[in-house]
Design a protein around this motif. Structure first.
Motif, PDB file in Angstrom:
ATOM      1  N   ARG A 158       0.832  -1.198   0.000  1.00  0.00           N
ATOM      2  CA  ARG A 158       0.000   0.000   0.000  1.00  0.00           C
ATOM      3  C   ARG A 158       0.870   1.253   0.000  1.00  0.00           C
ATOM      4  O   ARG A 158       1.835   1.362   0.746  1.00  0.00           O
ATOM      5  N   GLY A 159       0.534   2.205  -0.843  1.00  0.00           N
ATOM      6  CA  GLY A 159       1.293   3.443  -0.946  1.00  0.00           C
ATOM      7  C   GLY A 159       2.281   3.452  -2.093  1.00  0.00           C
ATOM      8  O   GLY A 159       2.868   4.490  -2.408  1.00  0.00           O
ATOM      9  N   VAL A 160       2.497   2.297  -2.728  1.00  0.00           N
ATOM     10  CA  VAL A 160       3.409   2.193  -3.868  1.00  0.00           C
ATOM     11  C   VAL A 160       2.587   2.185  -5.155  1.00  0.00           C
ATOM     12  O   VAL A 160       1.695   1.353  -5.317  1.00  0.00           O
ATOM     13  N   SER A 161       2.877   3.101  -6.061  1.00  0.00           N
ATOM     14  CA  SER A 161       2.130   3.186  -7.315  1.00  0.00           C
ATOM     15  C   SER A 161       2.715   2.229  -8.348  1.00  0.00           C
ATOM     16  O   SER A 161       3.877   2.355  -8.741  1.00  0.00           O
ATOM     17  N   PHE A 162       1.906   1.279  -8.812  1.00  0.00           N
ATOM     18  CA  PHE A 162       2.365   0.350  -9.839  1.00  0.00           C
ATOM     19  C   PHE A 162       2.488   1.051 -11.197  1.00  0.00           C
ATOM     20  O   PHE A 162       3.260   0.615 -12.044  1.00  0.00           O
ATOM     21  N   THR A 163       1.736   2.115 -11.396  1.00  0.00           N
ATOM     22  CA  THR A 163       1.882   2.882 -12.637  1.00  0.00           C
ATOM     23  C   THR A 163       3.257   3.531 -12.699  1.00  0.00           C
ATOM     24  O   THR A 163       3.936   3.497 -13.733  1.00  0.00           O
ATOM     25  N   THR A 164       3.683   4.106 -11.578  1.00  0.00           N
ATOM     26  CA  THR A 164       5.024   4.700 -11.518  1.00  0.00           C
ATOM     27  C   THR A 164       6.102   3.636 -11.703  1.00  0.00           C
ATOM     28  O   THR A 164       7.088   3.854 -12.428  1.00  0.00           O
ATOM     29  N   LEU A 165       5.928   2.474 -11.072  1.00  0.00           N
ATOM     30  CA  LEU A 165       6.905   1.397 -11.241  1.00  0.00           C
ATOM     31  C   LEU A 165       6.976   0.954 -12.700  1.00  0.00           C
ATOM     32  O   LEU A 165       8.072   0.751 -13.250  1.00  0.00           O
ATOM     33  N   GLY A 166       5.815   0.790 -13.337  1.00  0.00           N
ATOM     34  CA  GLY A 166       5.795   0.343 -14.729  1.00  0.00           C
ATOM     35  C   GLY A 166       6.426   1.340 -15.672  1.00  0.00           C
ATOM     36  O   GLY A 166       7.226   0.970 -16.545  1.00  0.00           O
ATOM     37  N   LEU A 167       6.085   2.617 -15.513  1.00  0.00           N
ATOM     38  CA  LEU A 167       6.698   3.650 -16.358  1.00  0.00           C
ATOM     39  C   LEU A 167       8.201   3.722 -16.117  1.00  0.00           C
ATOM     40  O   LEU A 167       8.981   3.949 -17.052  1.00  0.00           O
ATOM     41  N   PHE A 205       6.388   9.983 -12.208  1.00  0.00           N
ATOM     42  CA  PHE A 205       6.187  10.080 -10.755  1.00  0.00           C
ATOM     43  C   PHE A 205       4.879  10.765 -10.395  1.00  0.00           C
ATOM     44  O   PHE A 205       4.511  10.816  -9.223  1.00  0.00           O
ATOM     45  N   ILE A 206       4.166  11.288 -11.385  1.00  0.00           N
ATOM     46  CA  ILE A 206       2.885  11.947 -11.105  1.00  0.00           C
ATOM     47  C   ILE A 206       1.876  10.981 -10.482  1.00  0.00           C
ATOM     48  O   ILE A 206       1.190  11.332  -9.514  1.00  0.00           O
ATOM     49  N   PRO A 207       1.748   9.721 -10.996  1.00  0.00           N
ATOM     50  CA  PRO A 207       0.845   8.776 -10.315  1.00  0.00           C
ATOM     51  C   PRO A 207       1.234   8.514  -8.863  1.00  0.00           C
ATOM     52  O   PRO A 207       0.360   8.328  -8.010  1.00  0.00           O
ATOM     53  N   GLN A 208       2.548   8.517  -8.574  1.00  0.00           N
ATOM     54  CA  GLN A 208       2.988   8.308  -7.191  1.00  0.00           C
ATOM     55  C   GLN A 208       2.612   9.499  -6.315  1.00  0.00           C
ATOM     56  O   GLN A 208       2.271   9.343  -5.130  1.00  0.00           O
ATOM     57  N   VAL A 209       2.660  10.703  -6.883  1.00  0.00           N
ATOM     58  CA  VAL A 209       2.230  11.888  -6.145  1.00  0.00           C
ATOM     59  C   VAL A 209       0.764  11.745  -5.739  1.00  0.00           C
ATOM     60  O   VAL A 209       0.388  11.982  -4.584  1.00  0.00           O
ATOM     61  N   ARG A 210      -0.070  11.326  -6.682  1.00  0.00           N
ATOM     62  CA  ARG A 210      -1.498  11.138  -6.388  1.00  0.00           C
ATOM     63  C   ARG A 210      -1.704  10.052  -5.329  1.00  0.00           C
ATOM     64  O   ARG A 210      -2.525  10.189  -4.423  1.00  0.00           O
ATOM     65  N   GLU A 211      -0.933   8.947  -5.458  1.00  0.00           N
ATOM     66  CA  GLU A 211      -1.058   7.844  -4.500  1.00  0.00           C
ATOM     67  C   GLU A 211      -0.692   8.301  -3.090  1.00  0.00           C
ATOM     68  O   GLU A 211      -1.405   8.003  -2.115  1.00  0.00           O
ATOM     69  N   SER A 212       0.396   9.038  -2.964  1.00  0.00           N
ATOM     70  CA  SER A 212       0.860   9.471  -1.646  1.00  0.00           C
ATOM     71  C   SER A 212      -0.071  10.512  -1.035  1.00  0.00           C
ATOM     72  O   SER A 212      -0.339  10.488   0.172  1.00  0.00           O
ATOM     73  N   LEU A 213      -0.559  11.440  -1.859  1.00  0.00           N
ATOM     74  CA  LEU A 213      -1.491  12.439  -1.340  1.00  0.00           C
ATOM     75  C   LEU A 213      -2.789  11.784  -0.894  1.00  0.00           C
ATOM     76  O   LEU A 213      -3.400  12.192   0.106  1.00  0.00           O
TER      77      LEU A 213
END
Length: 338
Positions: A52-61, A201-209
């Protein structure tokens, strides 16, 4: 020679010029850091038993951008790679040429290290129904995927994209035996990588917020990435004097990383204070402290289970309970701030 040919020659690297030892040492250190970069993130996911808190979209990109960047550099350095030869035929010549390939080794080590995170995060991913829902009546397409199913399709898409980029390139290079035929393609790859770097990293920003805290996102991994990015930026500005396009996208990426870490730290520090306060309040009753809101009770119990057990055992055994309490607090800090 045509203009296109001249521009291709300008992009391809043909010679092996001497490189000063401080730069070689810096490159070797960069390879070492890049190799270990994904380890703290993997450890935090395993310790928390949650992704939880880790964006798979960011990892994939990141996976796609990393391997495309390695391909970009492999093409542009291909003539140098041929000059270096095989380590099995003439190891000394090959070793002397490796300083010219340091950026390739750094990016390859970095990409493989971060690639390690994806299967580990998937193993601890909590499956959620209806993670991706898409209905296109015109073509009669209706998609309703769970979280794990979405990740599997995402991994398959990454493999297809990278195979489509790498396989034809390797075939052309082996056939032509030189960089020039693919120089323009490498330049296009560089543009694509720059766009991915800016947006990944934009998807990770959304995930963390959305989570209001780091959860399983590692401070150490992305903190090291920021530091390494600053070192690379200074090197590109004052040593290699590279073009604006090579350092502006990473600068934007590292700015987003710093913003996410700063925001996560604010929320995590607040929640850690709540954990400490509740532990002190509930210590006499032997109750477990909660981490964050009621919504996070399950994850809280996972993180604090070890600490609670250690405290109970210490009270029965000896006055060493104070030490056990400190160890439990440290364990919680590690789970949050790793």
């Amino acid at each position: 020679m045509s203009t296109d040919g001249a521009s291709s020659n300008d992009m391809c690297l043909h010679t092996l010029e001497p490189i000063r030892e401080p730069f070689v040492f810096l490159g070797v250190c960069s390879v070492a850091v890049a190799t270990l970069l994904g380890v703290p993130q993997a450890l935090k996911i395993i310790r928390r038993r949650s992704a939880r808190g880790v964006s798979f979209t960011t990892l994939g990109l990141g996976n796609i951008g990393g391997f495309l960047y390695v391909l970009n550099m492999y093409i542009l350095h291909y003539d140098q790679i041929l000059l270096a030869g095989s380590p099995f035929r003439n190891f000394q010549t090959w070793a002397e040429a490796q300083p010219h390939m340091l950026f390739i080794w750094v990016e390859l080590a970095n990409t493989l290290s971060l690639l390690l995170i994806t299967p580990i995060a998937y193993a601890y991913l909590e499956d959620e129904p209806h993670a991706v829902v898409l209905d296109i009546p015109i073509v009669g397409m209706k998609i309703d995927w769970g979280m794990k199913e979405s990740v599997r399709y995402g991994i398959a898409a990454q493999v297809l994209v990278l195979a489509g980029a790498w396989v034809p390139s390797l075939w052309i290079l082996s056939r032509e035996g030189r960089c020039e035929p693919l120089a323009a393609y490498a330049n296009i790859l560089g543009i694509v990588v720059a766009l991915i770097i800016c947006g990944k990293f934009i998807p990770q920003v959304r995930e963390s917020l959305g989570n209001k805290g780091s959860k399983s996102l590692s401070y150490v991994t992305y903190g090291l990435d920021i530091v390494a990015g600053i070192v690379a930026l200074l090197q590109k500005l004052f040593i290699t004097h590279e073009r604006l396009s090579t350092w502006v996208p990473p600068l934007f990426l590292h700015s987003l990383e710093a913003y996410v870490l700063g925001t996560n730290y604010y929320y995590d520090k607040k929640k850690f204070a709540e954990v400490t306060e509740r532990r002190e309040r509930d210590a006499e009753d032997g109750e477990r402290a909660e981490y964050g809101s009621d919504e996070e009770r399950v994850q809280s119990e996972r993180l604090l289970q070890r600490g609670s057990q250690d405290r109970s055992a210490a009270r029965v055994a000896s006055p060493a309970g104070v030490k056990s309490e400190k160890e439990s607090t440290f364990s919680t800090m590690l789970d949050i701030f790793l």
